[in-house]
Motif scaffolding. Structure first.
Motif, PDB file in Angstrom:
ATOM      1  N   HIS A 139      41.005  31.863  40.894  1.00  0.00           N
ATOM      2  CA  HIS A 139      41.158  33.009  40.008  1.00  0.00           C
ATOM      3  C   HIS A 139      41.164  34.323  40.790  1.00  0.00           C
ATOM      4  CE1 HIS A 139      39.312  29.766  37.592  1.00  0.00           C
ATOM      5  NE2 HIS A 139      40.074  30.229  36.627  1.00  0.00           N
ATOM      6  N   GLN A 141      41.540  38.145  39.190  1.00  0.00           N
ATOM      7  CA  GLN A 141      41.747  38.863  37.934  1.00  0.00           C
ATOM      8  C   GLN A 141      41.058  40.227  37.968  1.00  0.00           C
ATOM      9  OE1 GLN A 141      39.807  36.053  35.274  1.00  0.00           O
ATOM     10  NE2 GLN A 141      41.738  35.057  34.771  1.00  0.00           N
ATOM     11  N   LEU A 153      40.973  41.304  29.805  1.00  0.00           N
ATOM     12  CA  LEU A 153      41.799  40.986  30.963  1.00  0.00           C
ATOM     13  C   LEU A 153      42.854  42.060  31.142  1.00  0.00           C
ATOM     14  CD1 LEU A 153      42.641  38.971  33.199  1.00  0.00           C
ATOM     15  CD2 LEU A 153      44.123  37.869  31.507  1.00  0.00           C
ATOM     16  N   GLU A 156      46.266  39.690  36.412  1.00  0.00           N
ATOM     17  CA  GLU A 156      45.852  38.563  37.244  1.00  0.00           C
ATOM     18  C   GLU A 156      47.003  38.108  38.121  1.00  0.00           C
ATOM     19  OE1 GLU A 156      44.799  35.222  34.785  1.00  0.00           O
ATOM     20  OE2 GLU A 156      46.430  35.633  33.396  1.00  0.00           O
TER      21      GLU A 156
END
Length: 361
Positions: A139, A141, A153, A156
């Motif tokens: 990940h 992000q 969010l 990403e």
């Protein structure tokens, strides 16, 4: 309240005890890196079996460290996802079995929320709101964090995560798995500007990122340099050349992350940045983001950004962040402890789904 935290999402078994009044009172960790290094990457079946072997001894060690007993535990938090299915099952089954035997409730925890909140375990902890850069495992992000359980969010990576790019690049250069930490150290020995690699999506004006093309550029450079030096197939590059490539690769990654961090701070208006996850231990990333400034418009004076990193012990996967995240969700009324028994794991679990669940509740 005394919360037992259990982390088993990948290749580290973490057990910790967090007291809501005294703070972290025990933290035990076993890493499987040496075992997986023989195979050049994590072998899920071996990871799951090793978790099973380590969970009980580590729990006993944590209780001894905290001078506590099983009866003192008030709730058990465990990583429900995301991660490797078998590894998650090992921790989830142990957590629920132990909770059932002790008559204690359980708290399923999102692995990335644990990383997100891990800087709050430090003495110098950030206040809300802040921008978070999550660079953990698969990940990468950027999140807007306005409070416990309030995450958005922002952007990403669309392909390889930063950690994956480090490991894959290290493998191309002949480094042993996991290659990220060694690559970072070799980069200190490299000369800047000997090589120059692309900064993917640097000027995209959004918070999306891409690192697979950078890895391809490294491969091209290795093949071209080997040919120019007349090296036989599979022969390693000279150490100085290898170190220069490590330096150029790391500089490219950090340049992208720093530029995206500035964009995230300008978009949100926040002036606090939190960096969490394994790549948060990288010296170049800490050096660059630690002195980050933003400029809201061309005529404005640059504004200082306060950047926070978790202690190095909490950059990798660990039980402390799981115990802490469970305790905070419980204390803030975001999540109720559940009765032990039926359980599941979520190998693929977006943090945005956690938010939807919280709002629905």
């Amino acid at each position: 309240m005394l919360i037992l935290g259990i982390e088993s999402s990948c290749d580290e078994t973490g057990i910790a005890l967090y007291d809501t009044e005294r703070g972290l009172v025990a933290n035990q960790l076993h890493t499987q890196m040496a075992m997986h290094a023989e195979y050049g990457g994590v072998v899920p079946e071996l990871a799951s079996r090793d978790h099973i072997r380590r969970l009980v001894p580590l729990t006993q060690a944590a209780l001894g460290e905290a001078h506590a007993d099983y009866a003192d535990i008030d709730a058990i938090a465990y990583t429900q996802g995301p991660g490797l299915g078998g590894a998650l099952l090992a921790g989830a089954a142990y957590a629920n079995g132990l909770a059932l035997a002790l008559g204690k409730p359980v708290l399923p925890v999102h692995h990335l929320e644990g990383h997100l909140l891990s800087p709050l375990l430090a003495e110098d902890k950030p206040a809300f709101p802040f921008v978070a850069l999550l660079v953990s495992g698969g990940h990468t992000q950027f999140m807007a964090v306005r409070g416990f359980g309030d995450y958005e969010l922002l952007g990403e990576t669309v392909d390889d995560a930063v950690g994956e790019a480090f490991d894959k690049t290290g493998k191309l250069l002949g480094l042993r798995y996991p290659a990220g930490a060694e690559l970072s150290q070799l980069a200190k020995l490299g000369q800047p500007e000997k090589f120059h690699f692309p900064r993917p999506m640097l000027h995209s004006k959004d918070l999306q990122m891409s690192f697979s093309g950078l890895k391809t550029a490294i491969l091209t450079a290795v093949e071209k340099t080997s040919a120019e030096l007349g090296l036989p197939d599979d022969a390693p590059l000279p150490e100085a050349t290898r170190n220069d490539i490590c330096r150029a690769f790391q500089d490219a990654v950090v340049d992208v992350l720093a530029a995206k961090a500035q964009t995230a701070l300008l978009q949100t208006g926040f002036r606090r940045l939190v960096v969490a996850g394994g790549v948060g231990a990288n010296w170049k990333l800490r050096e660059t983001l630690g002195s980050l400034k933003v400029q809201s418009h061309p005529k404005a004076a640059p504004e200082a950004v306060r950047t926070y990193f978790p202690p190095l012990a909490f950059c990798t996967d660990n039980g402390a962040m799981i115990a802490f995240a469970g305790a905070m969700r419980l204390q803030h009324g975001i999540q109720a402890a559940q009765a032990a028994g039926a359980f599941d794991v979520k190998p693929r679990w977006a943090l945005s789904e956690l938010m939807r669940g919280a709002k629905a509740a």
